[in-house]
Design a protein around this motif. Structure first.
Motif, short mmCIF file in Angstrom:
data_model
loop_
_atom_site.label_atom_id
_atom_site.label_comp_id
_atom_site.label_asym_id
_atom_site.label_seq_id
_atom_site.Cartn_x
_atom_site.Cartn_y
_atom_site.Cartn_z
N ILE A 18 14.71 22.14 62.13
CA ILE A 18 14.60 20.74 61.77
C ILE A 18 13.32 20.48 60.90
CG2 ILE A 18 14.67 18.26 62.54
CD1 ILE A 18 16.14 19.35 64.89
N VAL A 46 13.47 18.86 57.27
CA VAL A 46 12.56 17.78 57.19
C VAL A 46 11.79 17.79 55.91
CG1 VAL A 46 10.73 16.05 57.72
CG2 VAL A 46 12.86 16.62 59.21
N LEU A 82 20.31 13.76 57.27
CA LEU A 82 19.43 14.73 58.20
C LEU A 82 19.70 14.47 59.89
CD1 LEU A 82 15.90 14.73 56.51
CD2 LEU A 82 17.35 16.63 57.50
N ASP A 83 20.24 13.25 60.06
CA ASP A 83 20.47 12.87 61.38
C ASP A 83 21.87 14.09 61.74
OD1 ASP A 83 19.27 10.59 62.33
OD2 ASP A 83 20.84 9.21 61.32
N ALA A 104 20.39 17.59 61.96
CA ALA A 104 19.50 17.76 63.25
C ALA A 104 20.47 17.74 64.43
CB ALA A 104 18.60 16.58 63.30
N LEU A 162 17.31 12.92 65.60
CA LEU A 162 16.11 12.48 64.66
C LEU A 162 15.94 11.00 64.98
CD1 LEU A 162 14.70 14.24 62.80
CD2 LEU A 162 16.12 13.40 60.99
N SER A 206 15.21 7.52 61.91
CA SER A 206 15.69 8.02 60.59
C SER A 206 16.07 7.06 59.49
CB SER A 206 17.12 8.73 61.17
OG SER A 206 18.07 7.92 61.55
N ILE A 209 13.51 8.09 56.96
CA ILE A 209 13.42 9.57 56.35
C ILE A 209 13.24 9.37 54.98
CG2 ILE A 209 14.88 11.43 55.75
CD1 ILE A 209 16.30 11.05 58.43
N VAL A 235 9.22 11.28 61.37
CA VAL A 235 10.49 11.02 62.22
C VAL A 235 10.52 12.00 63.52
CG1 VAL A 235 11.92 10.20 60.47
CG2 VAL A 235 11.94 12.64 60.78
N THR A 294 12.33 14.20 67.02
CA THR A 294 13.48 14.45 68.01
C THR A 294 12.87 14.35 69.41
OG1 THR A 294 14.13 16.35 66.49
CG2 THR A 294 14.67 16.55 68.75
N TYR A 316 7.76 15.17 63.42
CA TYR A 316 7.63 15.75 62.03
C TYR A 316 6.61 14.87 61.37
CZ TYR A 316 11.83 17.81 64.41
OH TYR A 316 12.65 18.31 65.35
N SER A 364 8.89 3.82 63.59
CA SER A 364 9.46 5.16 64.08
C SER A 364 8.95 5.46 65.51
CB SER A 364 9.08 5.97 62.87
OG SER A 364 9.68 7.38 63.15
#
Ligand code: FDP
Length: 369
Positions: A62, A66, A91-92, A95, A139, A142, A145, A151, A153, A187, A267
């Motif tokens: 991931i 990213v 990206l959600d 991931a 994620l 998000s 992003i 962001v 996990t 990230y 976030s």
């Protein structure tokens, strides 16, 4: 609890955990650290360790996506909505798929649940089922992003408690105190993974040249009194008067507390991580529009509460410890006050008593800094 099935609270280690340390010539990879921790449990089968490696691999994959998000065509929204009616970012979705594919075949899990999916995610028929359930937010944060804000996990692991081969809803809906592991990956300016198996909270930084997570923050301890307050103030007018009073307390306007400094990234993982290391309180209270706040108990509240308690902090919904809440549905939301212990105690003290009881407010001056 089901008859004959033991409760799976975190088991006290048989001896004190030894935290392996870096020296100039010896680095501690996350793999080595997990093995060392596993040795503390003679009964361990290695399944949980295997699951944690798989999650670390997913995190690296991931992180890679990213990092290149502005270059590849993976920024922006899809035309899909998740179960909470929020627009899914590309990206959600990516991931979510990466995590599922990294962990579905290892024989360690009997079921999964993701913030991005409406129901239980079954382990494919052709793979063996194991004894753990994984719940995750692939994620988090998000909506940030596209503008290069950190962001994360977040994941939570509980043991299967039913006798069925595949995981059932009852397995997923366990109070957070039954978690056997929890963690998050941020990230950010670097990629970090922080996890706990109930023997302290430990942080690992991804060394891009080696492609390995290396132990960088052993035994994280969060200060008892926070410097930072992370809350979205635009909801002030929608909060109950008790919450408004609590915020005045944190800001030093009432109750004699040293004023906290506001830091809100928006976030959760980024806000939580900063507060965990530097001391602070993250709050997402209920408001008039969202009676249970916004954050999800199983994918956000529980794992972060497990980590913060392991680091000496605390987490409450205002009336009870987050880890004691009995979930009733997968996507349940909860108000959340999480971080430095004295500041969470102030929330408990101000919000846990009768709203009309004036003495609740006077009690606050004795809590905190
Ligand atoms: P997001 O919607 O961007 O995924 O969990 C959801 C979350 O972000 C948290 O990461 C963040 O702390 C919170 O929502 C922000 O919500 P507000 O915009 O209402 O402050």
């Amino acid at each position: 609890m089901l008859a004959g099935i033991p409760r799976f609270e975190s088991v006290p280690p048989t001896r004190k955990p030894e935290v392996v340390k870096h020296t100039a010539t010896s680095v501690v990879t996350i793999e080595r650290f997990i093995i060392e921790q596993e040795k503390l449990h003679p009964e361990a089968t290695g399944e949980l360790s295997g699951l944690l490696y798989d999650l670390a691999l997913a995190a690296k994959m991931i992180a890679n996506k990213v990092r290149s998000a502005g270059l590849a065509d993976i920024l922006g929204a899809t035309d899909l909505e998740n179960v909470q009616g929020e627009t899914q970012q590309k990206l959600d979705v990516l991931a979510n798929e990466i995590i599922i594919k990294a962990v579905d075949h290892g024989g360690r899990l009997c079921a999964m649940a993701s913030e991005e999916e409406p129901g239980i995610i079954d382990i494919p028929e052709h793979f063996r089922c194991g004894k753990y359930c994984l719940l995750f937010d692939p994620l988090d944060g998000s909506s940030n992003i596209d503008v290069n804000v950190p962001v994360g996990t977040i994941f939570s692991v509980v043991r299967k408690i039913t006798r069925s081969n595949r995981g059932e809803m009852e397995d997923m809906l366990q109070p957070g105190r039954r978690q056997v592991a929890a963690g998050y990956v941020i990230y950010g300016s670097s990629t970090m993974m922080v996890y706990t198996t109930g023997q302290g909270a430990h942080g690992f930084t991804l060394d891009p040249s080696l492609g390995e997570f290396l132990l960088s923050h052993p035994n994280i301890r969060t200060p008892a009194v926070g410097r930072y307050l992370s809350v979205n103030d635009s909801y002030h007018g929608q909060w109950e008067p008790e919450v408004q009073g609590l915020m005045r307390y944190y800001r030093g306007q009432e109750g004699g507390r040293q004023p906290m400094s506001t830091r809100y990234v928006g976030s959760l993982v980024a806000d939580f991580h900063r507060n965990l290391l530097g001391g602070g309180l993250f709050a997402y209270p209920a408001n008039r529009r969202n009676k249970n706040g916004k954050l999800r108990l199983l994918y956000e509240g529980n794992p972060l509460a497990f980590i913060v308690e392991q680091a000496g902090g605390a987490a409450t919904d205002g009336t009870q410890r987050i880890l004691d809440i009995q979930p009733t549905e997968l996507h349940q939301r909860t108000p959340l006050f999480i971080g430095s212990k004295n500041d969470v105690d102030a929330a408990r003290s101000m919000l846990g008593e009768s709203p009309r009881d004036a003495s609740a407010r006077t009690a606050v001056g004795s809590v905190g800094a």
